[in-house]
Design a protein around this motif. Structure first.
Motif, PDB file in Angstrom:
ATOM      1  N   SER A 139      14.577   8.695  -5.779  1.00 49.81           N
ATOM      2  CA  SER A 139      14.424  10.076  -5.275  1.00 49.81           C
ATOM      3  C   SER A 139      13.121  10.276  -4.771  1.00 49.81           C
ATOM      4  O   SER A 139      12.965  11.094  -3.868  1.00 49.81           O
ATOM      5  N   GLU A 140      12.176  10.049  -5.632  1.00 52.55           N
ATOM      6  CA  GLU A 140      10.460  10.264  -5.130  1.00 52.55           C
ATOM      7  C   GLU A 140      10.471   9.473  -3.882  1.00 52.55           C
ATOM      8  O   GLU A 140       9.626   9.905  -2.907  1.00 52.55           O
ATOM      9  N   LEU A 184       1.668  10.111   0.257  1.00 51.39           N
ATOM     10  CA  LEU A 184       1.183  10.398  -1.155  1.00 51.39           C
ATOM     11  C   LEU A 184       1.276  11.885  -1.767  1.00 51.39           C
ATOM     12  O   LEU A 184       1.015  11.898  -2.852  1.00 51.39           O
ATOM     13  N   SER A 185       1.125  12.720  -0.880  1.00 53.32           N
ATOM     14  CA  SER A 185       1.152  14.004  -1.390  1.00 53.32           C
ATOM     15  C   SER A 185       2.206  14.488  -2.093  1.00 53.32           C
ATOM     16  O   SER A 185       2.366  15.172  -3.186  1.00 53.32           O
ATOM     17  N   VAL A 186       3.382  13.487  -2.184  1.00 58.01           N
ATOM     18  CA  VAL A 186       4.753  13.592  -2.948  1.00 58.01           C
ATOM     19  C   VAL A 186       4.176  13.729  -4.613  1.00 58.01           C
ATOM     20  O   VAL A 186       4.818  14.075  -5.335  1.00 58.01           O
ATOM     21  N   LYS A 193       9.073   9.384   1.982  1.00 56.30           N
ATOM     22  CA  LYS A 193       9.455   9.114   3.651  1.00 56.30           C
ATOM     23  C   LYS A 193       9.703  10.150   4.363  1.00 56.30           C
ATOM     24  O   LYS A 193       9.196  10.312   5.505  1.00 56.30           O
ATOM     25  N   GLN A 194       9.944  11.236   3.768  1.00 58.72           N
ATOM     26  CA  GLN A 194      10.285  12.642   4.629  1.00 58.72           C
ATOM     27  C   GLN A 194       8.987  13.482   4.677  1.00 58.72           C
ATOM     28  O   GLN A 194       8.530  13.737   5.873  1.00 58.72           O
ATOM     29  N   ALA A 195       8.114  13.467   3.837  1.00 57.71           N
ATOM     30  CA  ALA A 195       6.738  13.836   3.779  1.00 57.71           C
ATOM     31  C   ALA A 195       5.626  13.108   4.810  1.00 57.71           C
ATOM     32  O   ALA A 195       5.004  13.714   5.099  1.00 57.71           O
TER      33      ALA A 195
END
Length: 332
Positions: free
Chosen positions: A205-206, A267-269, A211-213
């Motif tokens: 999930s993370e 990496l902001s996730v 990948k989206q961010a």
């Protein structure tokens, strides 16, 4: 060696950083070894304000693995370097500056310049460890080496600040967990500054969120974070989970931290996982998510971007300031 270095530079330039970090593990390891092999430790020449020494440490390491997932020699002793950037006038305060190289690459020459800039702007001495890389060492070797450097610093300074960027940011945070779980219960810095701290995705999930961010991330592919996971342990089964995902990390001693991410970096996730970890450990934190910025956007003021300069200057101010009763939390 020089030919291989320039070949790796050419390939990186042709691919761009994002595609370079998306390479298959075997290719990536080959190229980063070419790069690292031509970035040996060197002492810069001193000048009117700064001098440079090597504060190396010799220690036993977990072992070296020639391939991901296969550990080689165990209980081997090695020596690792640390560049100590000192003012000619003795200082009471120093900064432990932990650079980021994705756990695989030795520091670029520009990183050394940034560390010198930090010494001049803060008025503090700056120690810059060349920690073991996961091209052939475990992440535990990296943490142990930095911890030994920190222990040496405690004998020389009244106050120490902790600063790290990219993988160096996550290594800085690991020092607290290591001190509490496996170390010598040393007094630790009560505050820490991290820029774009790295991290392995905890689950699928993370990873999907990364990948989206990271669609606008020009510096790193989320694939890299899965590529390096086996390299962190080098096939050894006893690497603590907190060194891989921070699960269960005990951050006792840390009271406040500043975190800076660019919103355009994958990496902001990790900001969510890290702030939750800080909350569980009752650590006060200040999080900055800079719109339109990339990975490690504010590790220098040698940039035309006004927002990056402003956040860099804030970091310098934070590192210069002291708690009223000192910046080291007493050992308990």
């Amino acid at each position: 060696m020089k030919f291989r270095f320039y070949l790796a530079i050419l390939i990186m330039w042709m691919l761009g950083l994002r595609r370079f970090t998306a390479l298959p593990r075997a290719w990536l390891l080959t190229l980063v070894r070419y790069l690292t092999g031509y970035r040996p430790f060197n002492l810069p020449e001193g000048d009117d304000t700064l001098s440079f020494t090597d504060e190396s440490v010799t220690m036993e390491v977990d072992g070296t693995g020639n391939n991901a997932g296969r550990a080689g020699n165990e209980n081997k002793t090695e020596t690792f370097h640390c560049l100590a950037i000192r003012h000619h006038k003795k200082q009471r305060k120093a900064i432990l500056n932990i650079y980021g190289g994705g756990m695989l690459m030795a520091p670029q020459a520009s990183f050394i310049k940034y560390a010198q800039d930090m010494a001049r702007k803060t008025g503090c001495d700056v120690w810059f460890p060349y920690y073991p890389l996961c091209t052939g060492h475990t992440i535990r070797d990296s943490v142990r080496m930095i911890y030994r450097i920190y222990r040496k610093m405690l004998k020389k300074y009244d106050d120490i600040e902790l600063y790290g960027y990219s993988s160096g940011g996550s290594l800085a945070m690991m020092l607290y967990a290591y001190n509490n779980e496996e170390g010598d219960n040393l007094p630790m810095p009560r505050k820490m500054v991290m820029v774009s701290p790295g991290g392995i995705p905890e689950d699928d999930s993370e990873y999907k969120k990364m990948k989206q961010a990271g669609k606008k991330d020009t510096t790193m592919s989320p694939k890299y974070l899965k590529t390096i996971r086996p390299l962190l342990s080098q096939g050894l089964p006893d690497i603590p989970e907190y060194m891989l995902t921070f699960k269960g990390a005990n951050l006792k001693g840390l009271q406040k931290t500043w975190i800076y991410y660019g919103k355009n970096e994958c990496l902001s996730v990790k900001a969510n996982a890290y702030t939750q970890l800080l909350k569980r450990n009752r650590v006060d934190y200040q999080l900055k998510m800079a719109a339109g910025r990339q990975h490690c956007y504010c590790i220098t003021d040698r940039t035309p971007a006004k927002a990056a300069k402003e956040d860099y200057n804030e970091i310098i101010r934070v590192l210069k300031e002291d708690f009223a009763d000192g910046d080291l939390a007493k050992a308990q």
